[in-house]
Design an enzyme around this catalytic site. Structure first.
Site, mmCIF file in Angstrom:
data_model
loop_
_atom_site.group_PDB
_atom_site.id
_atom_site.type_symbol
_atom_site.label_atom_id
_atom_site.label_comp_id
_atom_site.label_asym_id
_atom_site.label_seq_id
_atom_site.Cartn_x
_atom_site.Cartn_y
_atom_site.Cartn_z
ATOM 1 N N CYS A 297 0.804 -1.227 0.000
ATOM 2 C CA CYS A 297 0.000 0.000 0.000
ATOM 3 C C CYS A 297 0.833 1.270 0.000
ATOM 4 O O CYS A 297 0.354 2.328 -0.440
ATOM 5 C CB CYS A 297 -0.925 0.033 1.215
ATOM 6 S SG CYS A 297 -1.662 -1.544 1.649
ATOM 7 N N HIS B 221 -2.966 8.029 6.395
ATOM 8 C CA HIS B 221 -3.196 6.765 5.698
ATOM 9 C C HIS B 221 -4.695 6.462 5.732
ATOM 10 O O HIS B 221 -5.281 6.085 4.725
ATOM 11 C CB HIS B 221 -2.376 5.666 6.364
ATOM 12 C CG HIS B 221 -2.432 4.353 5.653
ATOM 13 N ND1 HIS B 221 -1.991 4.184 4.367
ATOM 14 C CD2 HIS B 221 -2.891 3.132 6.062
ATOM 15 C CE1 HIS B 221 -2.158 2.923 3.996
ATOM 16 N NE2 HIS B 221 -2.703 2.262 5.007
ATOM 17 N N HIS C 86 -9.472 2.845 -1.276
ATOM 18 C CA HIS C 86 -8.060 2.518 -1.080
ATOM 19 C C HIS C 86 -7.493 2.055 -2.417
ATOM 20 O O HIS C 86 -7.863 0.995 -2.928
ATOM 21 C CB HIS C 86 -7.935 1.416 -0.018
ATOM 22 C CG HIS C 86 -6.539 1.186 0.473
ATOM 23 N ND1 HIS C 86 -5.439 1.364 -0.308
ATOM 24 C CD2 HIS C 86 -6.071 0.769 1.686
ATOM 25 C CE1 HIS C 86 -4.350 1.074 0.384
ATOM 26 N NE2 HIS C 86 -4.709 0.717 1.606
ATOM 27 N N SER D 115 19.735 38.866 -57.537
ATOM 28 C CA SER D 115 20.400 40.113 -57.910
ATOM 29 C C SER D 115 21.230 40.633 -56.738
ATOM 30 O O SER D 115 22.124 39.937 -56.247
ATOM 31 C CB SER D 115 19.355 41.131 -58.373
ATOM 32 O OG SER D 115 19.974 42.284 -58.896
#
Length: 1000
Positions: free
Chosen positions: A182, A318, A356, A621
């Site tokens: 995780c 978390h 998750h 020219s």
């Protein structure tokens, strides 16, 4: 934020770009809107959807089965052609890797960088979850037989996630795949930061991806497990009972802060410090969290950041919403952070919105925190009504907000956030962020902007234009920085469009297909260098020239240099003629000729300072003097001095007339006499006659009687005619004092119409004065080798119009300062870039002052690339797997194509058809024609090995991999097989032929 809290640019890392796909959000902007609106984007399936998705009826009917998941839209779609993959390769690549590749490209574009032009090493650090797609592929026996297990393994193994990105984005720094469950993606961020600070790379991509398959599925709730009983994640709430799984991807682009500030990057947030550790064995079990381990990693990150823990005012936790995990995390935060400076510290979790995301969970939290810092707002944590009684929020000084709130840091402190991600198994990561410092105002911008867009297809180019128009309509103040970002921060692709605009409203109008600004388009090869064409006439003075002198130091330097050298001899300041266009002075050829040279030389040097370097030069020219100077044949001083002398010699010549006549050279030659000359052949059916008034008037009348329209040129002298003979001797004397060298740059002389390969002595310049100007032959010489980009270096568009009469496919003609443009050199810059020329955009913007800003990223044109599985056929080769899942309809009145043939395909013989069948089977698409390129179809060495093996098995003759690449197409390969088969038959003895012809 005060200067006292400004991070050390050398020891801090800037987040300069982001990209991602999340449940309910196609990008980070949509994610932020969902967060601020308090939206939960978990999908709940009904019974019918579960059954259609393959969930067994008895499982779907289980009362403990929770039909919820964070779903990603369109995971079966992928822009294979954009990344150079064949349809078959796209089908077998893990969709996690395909999605991460797209996100990596988007993140780099969001950062405003092109990795092919980046001056430094670029690394990539990321990880992915277990490939459920691989498990699906391994059940397809036909695919295993056709493609082979090795190719399938390369397409799905986790090890290849970052190396695939490095290969396709041409990243030369470390490509490290990270796997810590995780916490994978936040650990990847930490490793990327460490690599940047250790100078292992100069830019780093970091993130992770998870796509759980099948997506239309749920899970069986287990008591005291980690999954929610009802599909809702209630982080930190009293009712928290578990999380819910989701799919997603996220990538951040990181640079050392000092480098980001130097290069004008948008700094979304600053990483002050980060840390990674592991719980070890000091916890209840392998999958259990550890308060001590979490507290230690947070404390270490704060120590690395060198900040007071009390100054952290927000933590993106978390936050899985489990009864066990939430109290442990709160305890760890309290232990590591202590009491906050402002009395309380907000804690939140993105998992309540999107679920998750496993290997993408950490980077999702990081992106949320970065967005919160940028917007100075804290989204609410969903489903929070009452704090978890087992979590010591008050002791830790933490609180949870359930709705969007303004982020007001403690007085005098900057906004700082911590981001946590804890892996099952114990690898923990924490990152400390700080808000970016306010941006200093940009320097004044150019009046006219050039917006450059490119894409792999015309349709993607149109979409990119529409997307940019929408962005500029919403952010009109960003026009100059948007133009700069597109110029320096996007890879140049085949189909190009450049829009010139003065303001955002004009840009939006042009991008949407209307007026007012000039628009240039092209699809030629990139990296082309133009041919500089110098005209023989033109009015130097104009507002555009004066603006160049005022605003471009390089142009001004070279005009001043010429004026210093020539003004005394001319008796006037040459700048008055070049800049103001003194009409009386320009009637004097003695002044007009050096003025024209000065303008052309200064303009050429300006183009070169912008990285527009000539591939060759040609001059019409008097323009040949500027060409000779740029090619190194004449020094600047010698070229200017020779022109001053030439002009002075021609002042006293007898007046004459020059007449433009739209006839081919053969017919013009019949009009030449002792006093009428063919002065110039400018195009296949356009030339100029030159001579005395009476003789030219007679030719004019003769041509009018024949119905041939003519036009007198604006000149009082008959250049390139017998009337210039009195000046020849004096010019020879002047030319004898000049040193000449062979050209150092390819140089087509219009004296001969061919390449000049040796030094030009007096004979060349006296002949140049009198001889026919063979501009048409010179252009044909240039275009004989290949299509070119032709740039007229001067005012007006005379040479451009003449060059366009020589129609060669792929040739682009650009005019530097067309009459009545009003936009300076901007339209020419746009035209050159669209034609494929390189431009040094930093030099164009005078090396500073502009910023890279986030803009809409590439509009991928995704198609379905998915193996649906199924039983293999009973015998023989199977039909190729569809790349779209849809059979193309046959147009009315058109018979279906025979088996093995694509609709509308030309007739092919039996051998060629067999080769096509093998290619289509191995490439995984029926869209393969006899003359299609193996490389363009996404071919590579491993696929070539498999095709040659199939050919050897089918035809009993061998074609090497190297030879297959040389042949390149099915038609040429079939011809080679036919040659080998005939050769093999011719080598057989009569007895072998007899045995082969006998029936078994």
């Amino acid at each position: 934020m005060t200067d006292a809290y400004a991070p050390d640019p050398e020891d801090s890392v800037a987040v300069v770009g982001m990209a991602g796909r999340f449940p309910g959000a196609a990008d980070t902007g949509e994610l932020w809107r969902n967060l601020t609106e308090g939206r939960e984007t978990i999908t709940f399936f009904d019974h019918a959807e579960l059954l259609a998705g393959g969930v067994p009826p008895e499982v779907a009917a289980d009362p403990r089965y929770v039909p919820a998941r964070g779903v990603l839209r369109d995971v079966e779609l992928f822009d294979a052609a954009f990344f150079g993959y064949s349809a078959r390769d796209a089908q077998i690549i893990d969709p996690q890797q395909r999605l991460f590749l797209e996100c990596a490209w988007e993140a780099v574009e969001h950062a405003g960088h092109d990795t092919t032009r980046f001056d430094g090493q670029v690394g990539v650090y990321a990880g992915s979850s277990l490939s459920g797609y691989l498990l699906h592929l391994l059940t397809d026996r036909h695919l295993l037989t056709t493609v082979g297990p090795y190719r399938i393994m390369l397409a799905n193994d986790k090890d290849h996630l970052t190396m695939r990105v490095a290969h396709k984005l041409n990243l030369r720094g470390p490509a490290i795949t990270v796997q810590t469950a995780c916490s994978t993606s936040l650990v990847a961020v930490h490793q990327a930061c460490q690599a940047l600070l250790a100078r292992e790379c100069d830019m780093a991509l970091a993130g992770g991806v998870t796509i759980a398959l099948p997506q239309v599925s749920g899970y069986r709730y287990e008591d005291e497990g980690i999954m929610s009983p009802d599909g809702h994640c209630r982080a930190f709430d009293a009712a928290a009972a578990g999380t819910v799984a989701g799919s997603g991807a996220g990538v951040v682009v990181l640079r050392r802060l000092a480098d980001a500030l130097r290069d004008g990057d948008t700094v979304h947030a600053v990483v002050l410090g980060s840390a990674v550790n592991n719980d070890g064995s000091g916890k209840a079990g392998y999958t259990s969290p550890s308060s001590e381990g979490q507290a230690a990693v947070i404390a270490e990150a704060l120590a690395v950041a060198g900040v007071d823990p009390a100054s952290v005012s927000y933590v993106e936790a978390h936050g899985t919403g489990t009864a066990l995990g939430d109290p442990i995390e709160v305890s760890a935060l309290g232990a590591a952070l202590g009491r906050p400076a402002g009395g309380s510290r907000v804690i939140g979790s993105v998992k309540t919105n999107i679920g998750h995301l496993d290997c993408a969970a950490g980077v999702a939290g990081l992106i949320k925190a970065v967005l919160a810092l940028r917007h100075r707002a804290l989204p609410g944590t969903l489903h929070f009504t009452e704090p978890n009684p087992g979590a010591a929020f008050a002791a830790a000084g933490l609180r949870v907000t359930s709705s969007l709130t303004a982020w007001e840091p403690p007085h005098g402190l900057p906004r700082r956030a911590g981001v946590s991600s804890f892996g099952m198994g114990g690898t923990n990561a924490h990152v400390v962020l700080q808000e970016a410092a306010p941006v200093t105002p940009a320097e004044p911008a150019r009046e006219w902007q050039v917006l450059v867009l490119s894409a792999a297809t015309p349709t993607a180019l149109r979409t990119a234009g529409e997307n940019l128009a929408g962005h500029l309509a919403a952010h009109p103040h960003e026009l100059a920085d948007a133009a700069y970002t597109l110029q320096v921060g996007r890879r140049v692709l085949r189909h190009r469009r450049a829009v010139v605009c003065r303001d955002a409203a004009g840009a939006v109008t042009s991008l949407r297909g209307g007026e007012p600004g000039p628009v240039a388009e092209g699809d030629g090869p990139a990296g082309r260098r133009p041919v500089f064409m110098f005209p023989g006439q033109g009015v130097p003075g104009s507002d555009a020239v004066a603006e160049l002198y005022a605003g471009e130091p390089v142009f001004r330097e070279h005009v001043d240099r010429a004026a210093k050298l020539a003004s005394a001899e001319l008796g006037r300041d040459l700048r008055d003629v070049v800049l103001a266009g003194d009409v009386d002075a320009l009637r004097d050829t003695g002044v007009a000729q050096p003025a024209l040279f000065t303008l052309q030389h200064a303009l050429a040097r300006l183009w070169m300072s912008w990285g527009v370097l000539p591939e060759a030069v040609i001059g019409h020219s008097v323009g040949e003097f500027a060409a000779a100077c740029l090619a190194g044949v004449l020094d600047f001083e010698d070229a200017l001095g020779l022109l001053v002398a030439r002009g002075a010699l021609m002042r006293g010549l007898e007046p004459g007339v020059m007449l433009s006549v739209p006839l081919p050279e053969e017919e013009l030659a019949a009009l030449v006499s002792d006093d009428v000359a063919l002065a110039a052949v400018n195009a296949p059916e356009l030339g100029v006659l030159s001579g005395p008034e009476g003789a030219i008037a007679a030719r004019e009348a003769e041509l009018a009687a024949r119905g041939v329209p003519t036009r007198r040129l604006h000149t009082g002298l008959a250049f390139h005619s017998p009337l210039v003979e009195p000046a020849v001797a004096g010019l020879r004397t002047a030319a004898e004092r000049v040193s000449a060298r062979p050209p150092g740059l390819p140089f087509v002389s219009t004296v001969t119409g061919t390449w000049l390969t040796s030094a030009t002595g007096p004979d060349h310049w006296t002949r140049h004065l009198r001889a026919t100007v063979r501009f048409s032959a010179g252009v044909r010489t240039l275009l004989d080798a290949a299509p070119r980009v032709l740039l007229e270096v001067g005012t007006g568009g005379t040479l451009s119009a003449l060059a366009r009469r020589h129609r060669v496919a792929g040739t682009a003609v650009v005019t530097s300062l067309p009459a009545r443009s009003g936009a300076g050199l901007a339209p020419a810059v746009a035209g050159l870039w669209a034609a494929g020329a390189d431009v040094d955009w930093a030099a164009y913007h005078h090396d500073g002052g502009r910023r890279r800003v986030p803009l809409p990223t590439y509009p991928f044109e995704r198609e379905r690339h998915w193996v649906d599985g199924g039983a293999p056929p009973a015998a023989g080769w199977a039909a190729p797997v569809s790349t779209t899942g849809v059979t193309a309809p046959v147009p009315d009145g058109e018979a279906p194509a025979p088996a093995g043939r694509a609709p509308g395909e030309e007739d092919v013989d039996e051998l060629e058809q067999a080769v096509l069948d093998i290619w289509r089977d191995m490439l995984g698409t029926d869209r393969v024609g006899p003359h299609d390129s193996f490389v363009d179809l996404g071919g590579h060495s491993l696929l070539a090995m498999q095709i040659t093996a199939r050919l050897r098995e089918a035809f009993v003759v061998a074609v090497s991999v190297e030879r297959l690449f040389e042949l390149g197409t099915p038609a040429r390969l079939a011809a080679e097989l036919e040659r080998l088969l005939v050769q093999e038959l011719e080598s057989l003895s009569d007895e072998e032929v007899r045995r082969l012809s006998e029936p078994d």
